[in-house]
Every structure is written in C-alpha cells, then in structure tokens.
Design a protein around this motif. Structure first.
Motif, PDB file in Angstrom:
ATOM      1  N   GLU A  60       0.815  -1.216   0.000  1.00 35.23           N
ATOM      2  CA  GLU A  60       0.000   0.000   0.000  1.00 35.23           C
ATOM      3  C   GLU A  60       0.852   1.271   0.000  1.00 35.23           C
ATOM      4  OE1 GLU A  60       0.885  -1.324   4.067  1.00 35.23           O
ATOM      5  OE2 GLU A  60      -0.165  -2.356   2.468  1.00 35.23           O
ATOM      6  N   CYS A 108       1.665  -6.459  -8.811  1.00 41.03           N
ATOM      7  CA  CYS A 108       1.347  -5.026  -8.871  1.00 41.03           C
ATOM      8  C   CYS A 108      -0.070  -4.816  -9.403  1.00 41.03           C
ATOM      9  CB  CYS A 108       2.350  -4.282  -9.746  1.00 41.03           C
ATOM     10  SG  CYS A 108       3.979  -4.106  -8.991  1.00 41.03           S
ATOM     11  N   TYR A 109      -0.435  -5.563 -10.412  1.00 37.18           N
ATOM     12  CA  TYR A 109      -1.773  -5.441 -10.982  1.00 37.18           C
ATOM     13  C   TYR A 109      -2.841  -5.782  -9.939  1.00 37.18           C
ATOM     14  CZ  TYR A 109      -5.606  -5.844 -14.318  1.00 37.18           C
ATOM     15  OH  TYR A 109      -6.797  -5.678 -14.975  1.00 37.18           O
ATOM     16  N   GLU A 110      -2.612  -6.854  -9.185  1.00 32.65           N
ATOM     17  CA  GLU A 110      -3.562  -7.250  -8.143  1.00 32.65           C
ATOM     18  C   GLU A 110      -3.694  -6.206  -7.043  1.00 32.65           C
ATOM     19  OE1 GLU A 110      -2.622 -11.050  -6.473  1.00 32.65           O
ATOM     20  OE2 GLU A 110      -2.917 -12.087  -8.376  1.00 32.65           O
ATOM     21  N   ASN A 111      -2.619  -5.456  -6.798  1.00 31.29           N
ATOM     22  CA  ASN A 111      -2.608  -4.457  -5.732  1.00 31.29           C
ATOM     23  C   ASN A 111      -2.795  -3.034  -6.251  1.00 31.29           C
ATOM     24  OD1 ASN A 111      -1.890  -5.825  -3.011  1.00 31.29           O
ATOM     25  ND2 ASN A 111      -0.617  -6.853  -4.539  1.00 31.29           N
ATOM     26  N   TYR A 112      -3.244  -2.912  -7.496  1.00 29.51           N
ATOM     27  CA  TYR A 112      -3.550  -1.610  -8.108  1.00 29.51           C
ATOM     28  C   TYR A 112      -2.344  -0.663  -8.104  1.00 29.51           C
ATOM     29  CZ  TYR A 112      -8.142  -3.575  -7.355  1.00 29.51           C
ATOM     30  OH  TYR A 112      -9.212  -4.428  -7.334  1.00 29.51           O
ATOM     31  N   PRO A 120       0.438   0.975 -10.465  1.00 25.37           N
ATOM     32  CA  PRO A 120       0.772   1.166 -11.878  1.00 25.37           C
ATOM     33  C   PRO A 120       2.174   0.648 -12.200  1.00 25.37           C
ATOM     34  CG  PRO A 120      -0.082   3.187 -10.910  1.00 25.37           C
ATOM     35  CD  PRO A 120       0.138   2.222  -9.788  1.00 25.37           C
ATOM     36  N   THR A 137       0.874   8.186 -13.924  1.00 24.63           N
ATOM     37  CA  THR A 137      -0.258   7.346 -13.543  1.00 24.63           C
ATOM     38  C   THR A 137      -1.402   7.487 -14.550  1.00 24.63           C
ATOM     39  OG1 THR A 137      -1.055   9.037 -12.001  1.00 24.63           O
ATOM     40  CG2 THR A 137       0.279   7.255 -11.079  1.00 24.63           C
ATOM     41  N   GLU A 171      -3.096   4.429 -16.774  1.00 26.15           N
ATOM     42  CA  GLU A 171      -4.538   4.203 -16.873  1.00 26.15           C
ATOM     43  C   GLU A 171      -5.029   4.261 -18.321  1.00 26.15           C
ATOM     44  OE1 GLU A 171      -6.436   6.995 -14.269  1.00 26.15           O
ATOM     45  OE2 GLU A 171      -5.558   6.077 -12.488  1.00 26.15           O
TER      46      GLU A 171
END
Length: 163
Positions: free
Chosen positions: A51, A79-83, A85, A144, A148
C-alpha cells in the motif's frame, strides 16, 4: 461525461516526453528517499508494504533470461492485483543510471525501480515537495494517467528513457 473527460486526458498525454517525466519522478524520489532500485529490493518492498508503493518501473527483460522473465511477470501480476501502476521502460542500463546506481561494472543493470508514497506524517520529512502527502506531483500524475490510459493496449507501450 466522465468517459469524455478521461478520453480527453488520454489524448493530452505527450508520449514523446514520457522518458523525461520518468527521469523527473526518479530524481524527485531519489532526493526524498522514496526510491527502491533492483528486482529483489523491489519485491521485498512490495512484500512488506504494497500500500506504500506509488509506481513500479520495469525494464524489458533480455531474451533467453527465463528466470528474470518469470520474476518480472510475477512482479507485474502482483502489482496489478494491488492496483500499483507498472510502466515498462526500454533499458535496464538507463534505468540504473537514472536511479544513481554505482558503476562497479562496465554495464550496470536495474530491472526494476519502485517509487513509494510520501510518509503519512509531515514530520517524517524535511523536504517541502513531499510535505503535500496524499497528492501526486504533476509528473507522477502524468505517469499514472499514462498507465490508466494504456491499460487495454497490447502490446503494452514501452517508455523510451533519455540517454
């Protein structure tokens, strides 16, 4: 209406200047001691406090290096699982130079760099730029936003670092 604003923001990103944006973010994070360089230190940082991670920069792996390739694929998935970038860059050597890695060998590599968030309490840092916790710097926001905007692009875009 929200979709239109998002699409407008995506159109405004100048992809030719993203390498300089990465350099600026790395320099700021280095000064503020928020930069973690190297694949194993990055994995350790993610394991302890995912986090606290703002952004992950990952260089392209060399063909034929299966072990590193598997590690980087797993890192991307985590990283993808934990949002978090993940932005892919073109050169591990340039990334090492921008991270300020010592040049012990003729070719220094850095496969991954993690940029962490500013500390929660303003008393933990004396740097003014990091005192605005909770908000991203303009350059961090550009990166970021780029992430996105390119989530659905395949193959994933690679940012060319300044050399």
């Amino acid at each position: 209406m929200c979709i239109e604003k998002f699409e407008d923001k995506c159109k405004m990103i100048n992809r030719s200047k993203l390498g300089r944006a990465v350099r600026g973010v790395l320099n700021l994070a280095k000064v503020e001691e928020r930069l973690v360089c190297g694949l194993i230190p990055a994995i350790t940082c993610l394991e302890k406090n995912p986090e606290d991670v703002l952004l992950c920069l990952l260089s392209q792996t060399s063909p034929g290096d299966a072990t590193t390739h598997i590690q980087t694929v797993l890192l991307q998935a985590y990283c993808y699982e934990n949002y978090i970038p993940v932005i892919q860059v073109d050169s591990d050597q340039k990334l090492a130079e921008l991270c300020g890695s010592e040049k012990r060998k003729s070719k220094t590599k850095c496969l991954c760099a993690i940029i962490t968030k500013c500390p929660e309490s303003p008393g933990e840092t004396s740097d003014e730029s990091c005192s605005t916790t909770g908000s991203l710097s303009p350059t961090e926001q550009i990166l970021t936003d780029f992430y996105e905007c390119t989530l659905e692009e395949f193959p994933r875009p690679v940012v060319k670092l300044p050399g």
